[in-house]
Design a protein around this motif. Structure first.
Motif, PDB file in Angstrom:
ATOM      1  N   THR A 275       0.834  -1.203   0.000  1.00 13.52           N
ATOM      2  CA  THR A 275       0.000   0.000   0.000  1.00 13.52           C
ATOM      3  C   THR A 275       0.871   1.256   0.000  1.00 13.52           C
ATOM      4  OG1 THR A 275      -1.707  -1.200   1.232  1.00 13.52           O
ATOM      5  CG2 THR A 275      -1.863   1.203   1.191  1.00 13.52           C
ATOM      6  N   GLY A 276       1.898   1.233   0.835  1.00 13.20           N
ATOM      7  CA  GLY A 276       2.808   2.375   0.877  1.00 13.20           C
ATOM      8  C   GLY A 276       3.558   2.565  -0.431  1.00 13.20           C
ATOM      9  N   GLU A 277       3.951   1.447  -1.066  1.00 11.86           N
ATOM     10  CA  GLU A 277       4.652   1.531  -2.346  1.00 11.86           C
ATOM     11  C   GLU A 277       3.752   2.178  -3.406  1.00 11.86           C
ATOM     12  OE1 GLU A 277       6.725  -1.461  -5.665  1.00 11.86           O
ATOM     13  OE2 GLU A 277       6.140  -2.218  -3.678  1.00 11.86           O
ATOM     14  N   PHE A 278       2.493   1.782  -3.408  1.00 14.04           N
ATOM     15  CA  PHE A 278       1.562   2.365  -4.376  1.00 14.04           C
ATOM     16  C   PHE A 278       1.387   3.855  -4.130  1.00 14.04           C
ATOM     17  CE2 PHE A 278      -2.819   3.740  -5.217  1.00 14.04           C
ATOM     18  CZ  PHE A 278      -2.863   3.576  -6.598  1.00 14.04           C
ATOM     19  N   LEU A 279       1.144   4.256  -2.871  1.00 19.09           N
ATOM     20  CA  LEU A 279       0.906   5.660  -2.560  1.00 19.09           C
ATOM     21  C   LEU A 279       2.127   6.507  -2.899  1.00 19.09           C
ATOM     22  CD1 LEU A 279      -1.040   5.336   0.808  1.00 19.09           C
ATOM     23  CD2 LEU A 279      -1.961   6.045  -1.404  1.00 19.09           C
ATOM     24  N   ASP A 280       3.325   5.996  -2.611  1.00 19.90           N
ATOM     25  CA  ASP A 280       4.544   6.750  -2.934  1.00 19.90           C
ATOM     26  C   ASP A 280       4.695   6.931  -4.445  1.00 19.90           C
ATOM     27  OD1 ASP A 280       5.177   6.963  -0.281  1.00 19.90           O
ATOM     28  OD2 ASP A 280       6.557   5.253  -0.267  1.00 19.90           O
ATOM     29  N   ALA A 281       4.336   5.892  -5.195  1.00 18.05           N
ATOM     30  CA  ALA A 281       4.525   5.935  -6.644  1.00 18.05           C
ATOM     31  C   ALA A 281       3.540   6.872  -7.333  1.00 18.05           C
ATOM     32  CB  ALA A 281       4.411   4.529  -7.228  1.00 18.05           C
ATOM     33  N   VAL A 282       2.343   7.040  -6.780  1.00 17.06           N
ATOM     34  CA  VAL A 282       1.315   7.851  -7.441  1.00 17.06           C
ATOM     35  C   VAL A 282       1.105   9.186  -6.730  1.00 17.06           C
ATOM     36  CG1 VAL A 282       0.143   5.780  -8.279  1.00 17.06           C
ATOM     37  CG2 VAL A 282      -0.615   6.831  -6.131  1.00 17.06           C
ATOM     38  N   LEU A 287      -5.238  11.916  -9.248  1.00 15.58           N
ATOM     39  CA  LEU A 287      -6.219  11.233  -8.416  1.00 15.58           C
ATOM     40  C   LEU A 287      -5.646  10.760  -7.079  1.00 15.58           C
ATOM     41  CD1 LEU A 287      -8.056   9.069 -11.105  1.00 15.58           C
ATOM     42  CD2 LEU A 287      -8.836  11.196 -10.045  1.00 15.58           C
ATOM     43  N   TYR A 288      -4.414  11.174  -6.766  1.00 15.64           N
ATOM     44  CA  TYR A 288      -3.794  10.725  -5.518  1.00 15.64           C
ATOM     45  C   TYR A 288      -4.645  11.044  -4.291  1.00 15.64           C
ATOM     46  CZ  TYR A 288      -0.514  10.575  -1.603  1.00 15.64           C
ATOM     47  OH  TYR A 288       0.084  10.322  -0.391  1.00 15.64           O
ATOM     48  N   PRO A 289      -5.224  12.253  -4.150  1.00 19.93           N
ATOM     49  CA  PRO A 289      -6.052  12.512  -2.958  1.00 19.93           C
ATOM     50  C   PRO A 289      -7.240  11.557  -2.855  1.00 19.93           C
ATOM     51  CG  PRO A 289      -5.480  14.575  -4.045  1.00 19.93           C
ATOM     52  CD  PRO A 289      -5.064  13.477  -4.965  1.00 19.93           C
ATOM     53  N   MET A 290      -7.848  11.202  -3.980  1.00 20.43           N
ATOM     54  CA  MET A 290      -8.965  10.262  -3.947  1.00 20.43           C
ATOM     55  C   MET A 290      -8.499   8.877  -3.512  1.00 20.43           C
ATOM     56  SD  MET A 290     -11.482   8.945  -7.015  1.00 20.43           S
ATOM     57  CE  MET A 290     -12.342  10.496  -7.223  1.00 20.43           C
ATOM     58  N   PHE A 291      -7.381   8.400  -4.084  1.00 20.70           N
ATOM     59  CA  PHE A 291      -6.867   7.092  -3.688  1.00 20.70           C
ATOM     60  C   PHE A 291      -6.557   7.063  -2.193  1.00 20.70           C
ATOM     61  CE2 PHE A 291      -5.095   6.760  -8.247  1.00 20.70           C
ATOM     62  CZ  PHE A 291      -6.282   6.209  -8.692  1.00 20.70           C
ATOM     63  N   HIS A 292      -5.949   8.136  -1.700  1.00 19.53           N
ATOM     64  CA  HIS A 292      -5.594   8.216  -0.276  1.00 19.53           C
ATOM     65  C   HIS A 292      -6.851   8.157   0.588  1.00 19.53           C
ATOM     66  CE1 HIS A 292      -3.802   9.744   3.461  1.00 19.53           C
ATOM     67  NE2 HIS A 292      -2.621   9.488   2.930  1.00 19.53           N
ATOM     68  N   LEU A 293      -7.893   8.857   0.166  1.00 16.88           N
ATOM     69  CA  LEU A 293      -9.158   8.868   0.903  1.00 16.88           C
ATOM     70  C   LEU A 293      -9.776   7.471   0.936  1.00 16.88           C
ATOM     71  CD1 LEU A 293     -11.501  10.451   2.267  1.00 16.88           C
ATOM     72  CD2 LEU A 293     -12.406  10.846  -0.040  1.00 16.88           C
ATOM     73  N   HIS A 396     -14.015   5.103 -15.444  1.00 18.12           N
ATOM     74  CA  HIS A 396     -12.720   5.705 -15.772  1.00 18.12           C
ATOM     75  C   HIS A 396     -11.777   5.604 -14.583  1.00 18.12           C
ATOM     76  CE1 HIS A 396      -9.696   8.572 -17.186  1.00 18.12           C
ATOM     77  NE2 HIS A 396      -9.816   9.179 -16.016  1.00 18.12           N
ATOM     78  N   LEU A 397     -12.306   5.805 -13.390  1.00 18.21           N
ATOM     79  CA  LEU A 397     -11.480   5.694 -12.189  1.00 18.21           C
ATOM     80  C   LEU A 397     -10.939   4.277 -12.037  1.00 18.21           C
ATOM     81  CD1 LEU A 397     -13.717   7.721  -9.699  1.00 18.21           C
ATOM     82  CD2 LEU A 397     -11.752   8.543 -11.022  1.00 18.21           C
ATOM     83  N   SER A 398     -11.779   3.277 -12.262  1.00 15.96           N
ATOM     84  CA  SER A 398     -11.338   1.887 -12.142  1.00 15.96           C
ATOM     85  C   SER A 398     -10.278   1.554 -13.182  1.00 15.96           C
ATOM     86  CB  SER A 398     -12.533   0.940 -12.292  1.00 15.96           C
ATOM     87  OG  SER A 398     -13.439   1.090 -11.218  1.00 15.96           O
ATOM     88  N   GLN A 399     -10.486   2.014 -14.412  1.00 14.34           N
ATOM     89  CA  GLN A 399      -9.531   1.714 -15.474  1.00 14.34           C
ATOM     90  C   GLN A 399      -8.191   2.392 -15.210  1.00 14.34           C
ATOM     91  OE1 GLN A 399     -11.631   3.003 -18.980  1.00 14.34           O
ATOM     92  NE2 GLN A 399     -13.220   1.425 -18.764  1.00 14.34           N
ATOM     93  N   THR A 400      -8.240   3.621 -14.731  1.00 18.87           N
ATOM     94  CA  THR A 400      -7.001   4.338 -14.415  1.00 18.87           C
ATOM     95  C   THR A 400      -6.235   3.622 -13.311  1.00 18.87           C
ATOM     96  OG1 THR A 400      -7.982   6.464 -15.053  1.00 18.87           O
ATOM     97  CG2 THR A 400      -6.036   6.532 -13.627  1.00 18.87           C
ATOM     98  N   PHE A 401      -6.942   3.213 -12.270  1.00 22.07           N
ATOM     99  CA  PHE A 401      -6.304   2.519 -11.156  1.00 22.07           C
ATOM    100  C   PHE A 401      -5.671   1.202 -11.627  1.00 22.07           C
ATOM    101  CE2 PHE A 401      -6.582  -0.623  -7.711  1.00 22.07           C
ATOM    102  CZ  PHE A 401      -5.779  -0.001  -6.760  1.00 22.07           C
ATOM    103  N   THR A 402      -6.385   0.445 -12.441  1.00 19.79           N
ATOM    104  CA  THR A 402      -5.867  -0.842 -12.924  1.00 19.79           C
ATOM    105  C   THR A 402      -4.594  -0.644 -13.735  1.00 19.79           C
ATOM    106  OG1 THR A 402      -8.094  -1.787 -12.983  1.00 19.79           O
ATOM    107  CG2 THR A 402      -6.412  -2.884 -14.295  1.00 19.79           C
ATOM    108  N   ARG A 403      -4.564   0.387 -14.587  1.00 22.96           N
ATOM    109  CA  ARG A 403      -3.355   0.655 -15.373  1.00 22.96           C
ATOM    110  C   ARG A 403      -2.180   1.042 -14.481  1.00 22.96           C
ATOM    111  NH1 ARG A 403      -7.116   3.170 -19.009  1.00 22.96           N
ATOM    112  NH2 ARG A 403      -6.679   5.191 -18.061  1.00 22.96           N
ATOM    113  N   ASP A 417     -11.247  -2.860  -3.945  1.00 24.68           N
ATOM    114  CA  ASP A 417     -10.499  -3.539  -2.886  1.00 24.68           C
ATOM    115  C   ASP A 417      -9.751  -2.574  -1.986  1.00 24.68           C
ATOM    116  OD1 ASP A 417     -11.393  -5.961  -3.813  1.00 24.68           O
ATOM    117  OD2 ASP A 417      -9.637  -6.328  -5.077  1.00 24.68           O
ATOM    118  N   LEU A 418      -9.592  -1.314  -2.410  1.00 27.56           N
ATOM    119  CA  LEU A 418      -8.991  -0.325  -1.512  1.00 27.56           C
ATOM    120  C   LEU A 418      -9.857  -0.154  -0.270  1.00 27.56           C
ATOM    121  CD1 LEU A 418      -7.724   2.472  -3.941  1.00 27.56           C
ATOM    122  CD2 LEU A 418      -6.524   0.454  -3.061  1.00 27.56           C
TER     123      LEU A 418
END
Length: 506
Positions: A275-282, A287-293, A396-403, A417-418
């Motif tokens: 989880t930390g690796e993903f957050l650091d990378a993006v 959309l980082y604030p949304m992913f973090h939320l 679009h959010l799901s597709q962006t996250f998957t990529r 799953d987040l």
């Protein structure tokens, strides 16, 4: 016929027809005729006399009597035994009256009714519907699933063949390319089109359960309406459905996934390190604030996409979840949360709160720039938007996250799953299950408890060791008794070669 055996004609010259009943001259023949029942029904709601309930074709008087008694009991119970309404007619009428359903639920119900219930059961009269009909529908679905799964396999094979044929044609170094390569590619494309035209929809156990529950609700209302005597779905047997539980991406599971490409479960959760690796990378992604939320506060995709600033209080650090964006066949609309308890107020952590403050400033700057360039900025009032203020499509959010996940080489999880990551992290951090239920907006405590029964491996170690600390011991629990023999206990020693227990040991 008249007494002389001549046909009796009507005014148009056609022979009259009707039931001869006891007047039939052949009735005394052993193999001629059948038994009928005729029942005088109770008066209708208006007090007027109703037509008699009448049916024939019974082989014996006893069979007719048994059927007549059953119909009589139904009539006395208020059931309209004269109804000619079919299952299809009733289900469409019932669905039209269910104005209380959410739009997403109505979409699912309509699909079940038109795609499954009516093709299998629609022609049957509602009065004649029985458990065996519904069970037969389920068994037909199972058989179709096997065919559809095979169709899926053929479609995958056809796609691989088409790609291989295209690559062979494209990468051919000779010019002009051999005509045979192009023809092979065209044949492969035609085979792929044909394979994709076959039905591939597989109805899993979870969907079958939802279908039965939908039909059961409709038949419950039919019982209340006195159209049938009982709900015939009660005895239907379905494949056992087990709600998928989140599995953590442990190193062993990641290694197996890298070798086979297969996920060990439908619902997967990252370890804190991933989880930390993903957050650091993006961290620099829009959309980082949304992913973090979503990762730390457990919002659903539609709840995050539909979150308005009017329900976001950054002064006190809370967001109130009262609406969401729902998707069906790529159409989007606003709706209330998934369940009654889905409407909730969530306390923000300090980092998410700061991110949203910075995001609000960024959004305001984008609005100013957009309007300065004489372009209309769409004021949706939403927290997360495009540069021109438009709402994000949830897909679009799901597709962006998957990529992003694939680009980073992380083990795959879905955007939804987040939400499970948030629950697992909260559970591992020591939050009570009730607090996690409120965080996620689950409709029941049992749903939360049944879903999140496992914790992260590092916390499982602490739980496994905790009981040992409660039992006082004089010596370490891991003492190797095989290398510390005790003569009193009958151990074999130089003084006691036979290992005979001493009196003290006894």
């Amino acid at each position: 016929m008249d007494k002389a055996g001549r046909p009796v004609l009507d005014e148009d010259g056609n022979q009259k027809s009707g039931f001869l009943e006891k007047a039939c001259p052949k009735l005394k023949q052993r193999d001629h005729g059948s038994w009928y029942y005729s029942i005088e029904l109770p008066p209708g709601p208006d007090g007027k006399r109703r037509p008699r309930a009448k049916k024939g074709g019974f082989r014996t008087k006893k069979d007719a009597t048994t059927a007549a008694e059953a119909v009589w009991k139904l009539a006395q119970g208020g059931v309209d035994v004269l109804s000619e309404e079919t299952v299809a007619d009733y289900l469409r009428r019932w669905f039209a009256n269910r104005v209380d359903l959410k739009r997403s639920t109505r979409t699912s119900y309509k699909d079940y009714i038109e795609r499954v219930f009516i093709p299998y059961l629609g022609a049957t009269k509602l009065l004649q519907l029985r458990t065996r009909h519904i069970q037969g529908m389920s068994e037909k679905l199972w058989a179709d699933n096997e065919v559809h799964a095979e169709n899926q396999r053929k479609a995958h094979q056809a796609l691989a063949a088409e790609r291989a044929a295209h690559a062979a044609w494209k990468d051919c170094p000779h010019r002009p390319r051999p005509e045979g390569l192009r023809q092979a590619w065209q044949d492969a494309k035609a085979a792929l089109t044909e394979a994709r035209a076959l039905p591939t929809h597989v109805t899993g156990p979870g969907t079958q359960l939802r279908m039965r529950n939908t039909l059961s609700g409709a038949l419950d209302d039919a019982v209340d309406e006195k159209l049938i005597s009982e709900n015939w779905t009660k005895g239907v047997v379905l494949p056992k459905y087990v709600r998928p539980k989140p599995l953590v991406w442990t190193p062993a599971r990641i290694e197996a996934w890298r070798q086979t490409g297969e996920k060990p479960g439908k619902v997967m959760v990252w370890m804190p390190e991933q989880t930390g690796e993903f957050l650091d990378a993006v961290a620099g992604h829009r959309l980082y604030p949304m992913f973090h939320l979503m990762i730390f506060r457990g919002l659903r995709r539609g709840e995050a996409a539909g979150l308005p600033w009017a329900e976001t209080d950054l002064t006190h650090g809370t967001v109130h979840i009262s609406e969401q964006l729902v998707v069906a066949s790529y159409d989007v609309w606003e709706d209330t949360p998934k369940s009654e308890s889905g409407e909730r107020t969530i306390k923000l952590d300090s980092e998410t709160r700061k991110l949203l403050e910075l995001w609000r400033e960024r959004q305001a700057g984008e609005r100013a720039e957009w309007e300065e360039s004489a372009k209309a900025w769409k004021d949706t009032g939403l927290v997360f938007t495009w540069e021109d203020g438009r709402a994000y499509h949830p897909e679009h959010l799901s597709q962006t996250f998957t990529r992003l996940v694939a680009r980073l080489g992380l083990p795959p999880v879905r955007l939804h799953d987040l939400r499970h990551c948030a629950a697992t992290l909260s559970l591992a951090a020591g939050l009570h299950m009730k607090a996690i239920q409120n965080l996620l907006g689950h409709g029941s405590y049992s749903l939360t408890a049944d879903t999140y029964t496992s914790v992260l491996p590092q916390f499982e170690d602490a739980q496994a060791e905790a009981p040992l600390a409660l039992v006082p011991r004089k010596s370490p629990a891991h003492r190797d008794v095989a290398h510390e023999p005790d003569a009193k206990a009958g151990a074999q020693t130089a003084e006691n070669p036979a290992g005979v227990p001493s009196e003290d040991a006894a």
